[in-house]
Scaffold this motif. Structure first.
Motif, PDB file in Angstrom:
ATOM      1  N   PRO A 232      17.772   7.294  -7.049  1.00  0.00           N
ATOM      2  CA  PRO A 232      17.926   8.616  -7.662  1.00  0.00           C
ATOM      3  C   PRO A 232      17.301   9.697  -6.781  1.00  0.00           C
ATOM      4  O   PRO A 232      16.374   9.431  -6.009  1.00  0.00           O
ATOM      5  N   LYS A 233      17.815  10.885  -6.892  1.00  0.00           N
ATOM      6  CA  LYS A 233      17.316  12.011  -6.110  1.00  0.00           C
ATOM      7  C   LYS A 233      15.987  12.503  -6.686  1.00  0.00           C
ATOM      8  O   LYS A 233      15.720  12.364  -7.868  1.00  0.00           O
ATOM      9  N   ASP A 234      15.164  13.082  -5.818  1.00  0.00           N
ATOM     10  CA  ASP A 234      13.923  13.712  -6.266  1.00  0.00           C
ATOM     11  C   ASP A 234      14.266  14.892  -7.178  1.00  0.00           C
ATOM     12  O   ASP A 234      15.287  15.560  -6.968  1.00  0.00           O
ATOM     13  N   LEU A 235      13.416  15.136  -8.165  1.00  0.00           N
ATOM     14  CA  LEU A 235      13.616  16.300  -9.022  1.00  0.00           C
ATOM     15  C   LEU A 235      13.415  17.570  -8.205  1.00  0.00           C
ATOM     16  O   LEU A 235      12.529  17.624  -7.349  1.00  0.00           O
ATOM     17  N   PRO A 236      14.202  18.602  -8.463  1.00  0.00           N
ATOM     18  CA  PRO A 236      14.035  19.866  -7.744  1.00  0.00           C
ATOM     19  C   PRO A 236      12.665  20.490  -8.031  1.00  0.00           C
ATOM     20  O   PRO A 236      12.055  20.219  -9.068  1.00  0.00           O
ATOM     21  N   ALA A 237      12.217  21.336  -7.120  1.00  0.00           N
ATOM     22  CA  ALA A 237      10.941  22.037  -7.292  1.00  0.00           C
ATOM     23  C   ALA A 237      10.918  22.748  -8.638  1.00  0.00           C
ATOM     24  O   ALA A 237      11.912  23.326  -9.077  1.00  0.00           O
ATOM     25  N   GLY A 238       9.778  22.668  -9.308  1.00  0.00           N
ATOM     26  CA  GLY A 238       9.621  23.298 -10.620  1.00  0.00           C
ATOM     27  C   GLY A 238       9.939  22.385 -11.784  1.00  0.00           C
ATOM     28  O   GLY A 238       9.655  22.707 -12.924  1.00  0.00           O
TER      29      GLY A 238
ATOM     30  N   VAL B  66       0.866  -1.182   0.000  1.00  0.00           N
ATOM     31  CA  VAL B  66       0.000   0.000   0.000  1.00  0.00           C
ATOM     32  C   VAL B  66       0.904   1.234   0.000  1.00  0.00           C
ATOM     33  O   VAL B  66       1.843   1.329   0.800  1.00  0.00           O
ATOM     34  N   ILE B  67       0.609   2.160  -0.916  1.00  0.00           N
ATOM     35  CA  ILE B  67       1.495   3.298  -1.143  1.00  0.00           C
ATOM     36  C   ILE B  67       0.746   4.624  -1.057  1.00  0.00           C
ATOM     37  O   ILE B  67      -0.455   4.695  -1.280  1.00  0.00           O
ATOM     38  N   ASP B  68       1.486   5.655  -0.735  1.00  0.00           N
ATOM     39  CA  ASP B  68       0.950   7.011  -0.710  1.00  0.00           C
ATOM     40  C   ASP B  68       0.578   7.392  -2.144  1.00  0.00           C
ATOM     41  O   ASP B  68       1.334   7.083  -3.070  1.00  0.00           O
ATOM     42  N   PRO B  69      -0.560   8.041  -2.370  1.00  0.00           N
ATOM     43  CA  PRO B  69      -0.952   8.374  -3.746  1.00  0.00           C
ATOM     44  C   PRO B  69      -0.057   9.412  -4.425  1.00  0.00           C
ATOM     45  O   PRO B  69      -0.051   9.510  -5.655  1.00  0.00           O
ATOM     46  N   ALA B  70       0.726  10.166  -3.663  1.00  0.00           N
ATOM     47  CA  ALA B  70       1.582  11.194  -4.268  1.00  0.00           C
ATOM     48  C   ALA B  70       2.712  10.547  -5.062  1.00  0.00           C
ATOM     49  O   ALA B  70       3.506   9.775  -4.515  1.00  0.00           O
ATOM     50  N   LEU B  71       2.769  10.852  -6.354  1.00  0.00           N
ATOM     51  CA  LEU B  71       3.857  10.383  -7.223  1.00  0.00           C
ATOM     52  C   LEU B  71       4.933  11.461  -7.239  1.00  0.00           C
ATOM     53  O   LEU B  71       4.690  12.581  -7.683  1.00  0.00           O
ATOM     54  N   ILE B  72       6.103  11.127  -6.725  1.00  0.00           N
ATOM     55  CA  ILE B  72       7.208  12.078  -6.630  1.00  0.00           C
ATOM     56  C   ILE B  72       8.180  11.786  -7.758  1.00  0.00           C
ATOM     57  O   ILE B  72       8.747  10.691  -7.831  1.00  0.00           O
ATOM     58  N   ARG B  73       8.352  12.746  -8.666  1.00  0.00           N
ATOM     59  CA  ARG B  73       9.268  12.563  -9.796  1.00  0.00           C
ATOM     60  C   ARG B  73      10.707  12.576  -9.295  1.00  0.00           C
ATOM     61  O   ARG B  73      11.061  13.316  -8.383  1.00  0.00           O
ATOM     62  N   VAL B  74      11.524  11.712  -9.898  1.00  0.00           N
ATOM     63  CA  VAL B  74      12.940  11.622  -9.550  1.00  0.00           C
ATOM     64  C   VAL B  74      13.777  11.873 -10.805  1.00  0.00           C
ATOM     65  O   VAL B  74      13.260  11.830 -11.924  1.00  0.00           O
ATOM     66  N   VAL B  75      15.059  12.120 -10.593  1.00  0.00           N
ATOM     67  CA  VAL B  75      15.969  12.277 -11.719  1.00  0.00           C
ATOM     68  C   VAL B  75      15.953  10.952 -12.474  1.00  0.00           C
ATOM     69  O   VAL B  75      16.239   9.900 -11.896  1.00  0.00           O
ATOM     70  N   PRO B  76      15.574  10.965 -13.751  1.00  0.00           N
ATOM     71  CA  PRO B  76      15.455   9.701 -14.499  1.00  0.00           C
ATOM     72  C   PRO B  76      16.779   8.940 -14.562  1.00  0.00           C
ATOM     73  O   PRO B  76      17.846   9.533 -14.700  1.00  0.00           O
ATOM     74  N   SER B  77      16.680   7.628 -14.429  1.00  0.00           N
ATOM     75  CA  SER B  77      17.855   6.782 -14.598  1.00  0.00           C
ATOM     76  C   SER B  77      17.425   5.509 -15.318  1.00  0.00           C
ATOM     77  O   SER B  77      16.331   5.007 -15.097  1.00  0.00           O
ATOM     78  N   LEU B  78      18.291   5.025 -16.183  1.00  0.00           N
ATOM     79  CA  LEU B  78      17.983   3.838 -16.978  1.00  0.00           C
ATOM     80  C   LEU B  78      18.054   2.582 -16.124  1.00  0.00           C
ATOM     81  O   LEU B  78      18.918   2.455 -15.261  1.00  0.00           O
ATOM     82  N   LYS B  79      17.133   1.662 -16.397  1.00  0.00           N
ATOM     83  CA  LYS B  79      17.119   0.374 -15.707  1.00  0.00           C
ATOM     84  C   LYS B  79      16.845  -0.721 -16.718  1.00  0.00           C
ATOM     85  O   LYS B  79      15.963  -0.600 -17.557  1.00  0.00           O
ATOM     86  N   ARG B  80      17.585  -1.794 -16.617  1.00  0.00           N
ATOM     87  CA  ARG B  80      17.339  -2.959 -17.472  1.00  0.00           C
ATOM     88  C   ARG B  80      16.087  -3.682 -16.971  1.00  0.00           C
ATOM     89  O   ARG B  80      15.771  -3.631 -15.787  1.00  0.00           O
ATOM     90  N   PRO B  81      15.402  -4.398 -17.859  1.00  0.00           N
ATOM     91  CA  PRO B  81      14.216  -5.152 -17.433  1.00  0.00           C
ATOM     92  C   PRO B  81      14.573  -6.216 -16.385  1.00  0.00           C
ATOM     93  O   PRO B  81      15.664  -6.778 -16.400  1.00  0.00           O
ATOM     94  N   PHE B  82      13.639  -6.473 -15.491  1.00  0.00           N
ATOM     95  CA  PHE B  82      13.784  -7.526 -14.483  1.00  0.00           C
ATOM     96  C   PHE B  82      12.382  -7.988 -14.115  1.00  0.00           C
ATOM     97  O   PHE B  82      11.401  -7.326 -14.417  1.00  0.00           O
ATOM     98  N   GLN B  83      12.298  -9.130 -13.488  1.00  0.00           N
ATOM     99  CA  GLN B  83      11.001  -9.652 -13.070  1.00  0.00           C
ATOM    100  C   GLN B  83      10.776  -9.362 -11.598  1.00  0.00           C
ATOM    101  O   GLN B  83      11.732  -9.303 -10.813  1.00  0.00           O
TER     102      GLN B  83
END
Length: 143
Positions: free
Chosen positions: A116-122, A88-105
């Motif tokens: 990754p760090k959260d994106l700065p305000a704005g 169960v998760i908080d509904p707020a989606l917090i954008r982060v600095v994008p980083s590439l990830k390979r597929p996994f199961q």
């Protein structure tokens, strides 16, 4: 006191963060109290660490783009009678600095120092770079 730990999970079938938000707004994706949840077959062995301030980091189209704080872990019994874990998760989606990830199961643990760090305000509403451009920038060490 438990050490904080995060999860990373592929958001299969979503094209962007808005798609993830739309799915989580549906009744099918919500716990009885209306909070979004992700139901998984396995119960995390390191639950105490996840519940000490951890988040689930979502990988969308090969890039880790956002996170949501983990609120609790609920037992969920499917129509097949099998016990599962509802994260169960908080509904707020917090954008982060994008980083590439390979597929996994399934899901993977993510140490706080590797998250990754959260994106700065704005910058929260910026669209992610196309995966090919992100890959090229990562290859030369810019991302």
């Amino acid at each position: 006191m438990a050490i904080k730990l995060h999860l990373q999970k592929l958001s299969v079938g979503t094209e962007n963060v808005a798609d993830l938000a739309a799915w989580q707004a549906s009744k099918r994706a919500q716990a009885p109290d209306g909070l979004p949840r992700h139901v998984t077959r396995m119960w995390p062995k390191r639950a105490d660490e996840l519940l000490s301030g951890g988040s689930i980091y979502w990988v969308v189209k090969g890039s880790l783009l956002c996170r949501q704080r983990i609120v609790r872990l609920d037992e969920y019994i499917g129509t097949d009678g099998i016990r599962r874990c509802a994260i169960v998760i908080d509904p707020a989606l917090i954008r982060v600095v994008p980083s590439l990830k390979r597929p996994f199961q399934g899901w993977r643990y993510l140490k706080p120092e590797d998250a990754p760090k959260d994106l700065p305000a704005g910058r929260e509403n910026e669209e992610a770079l196309p995966p090919s451009l992100s890959a090229a920038l990562a290859e030369i060490g810019i991302l």
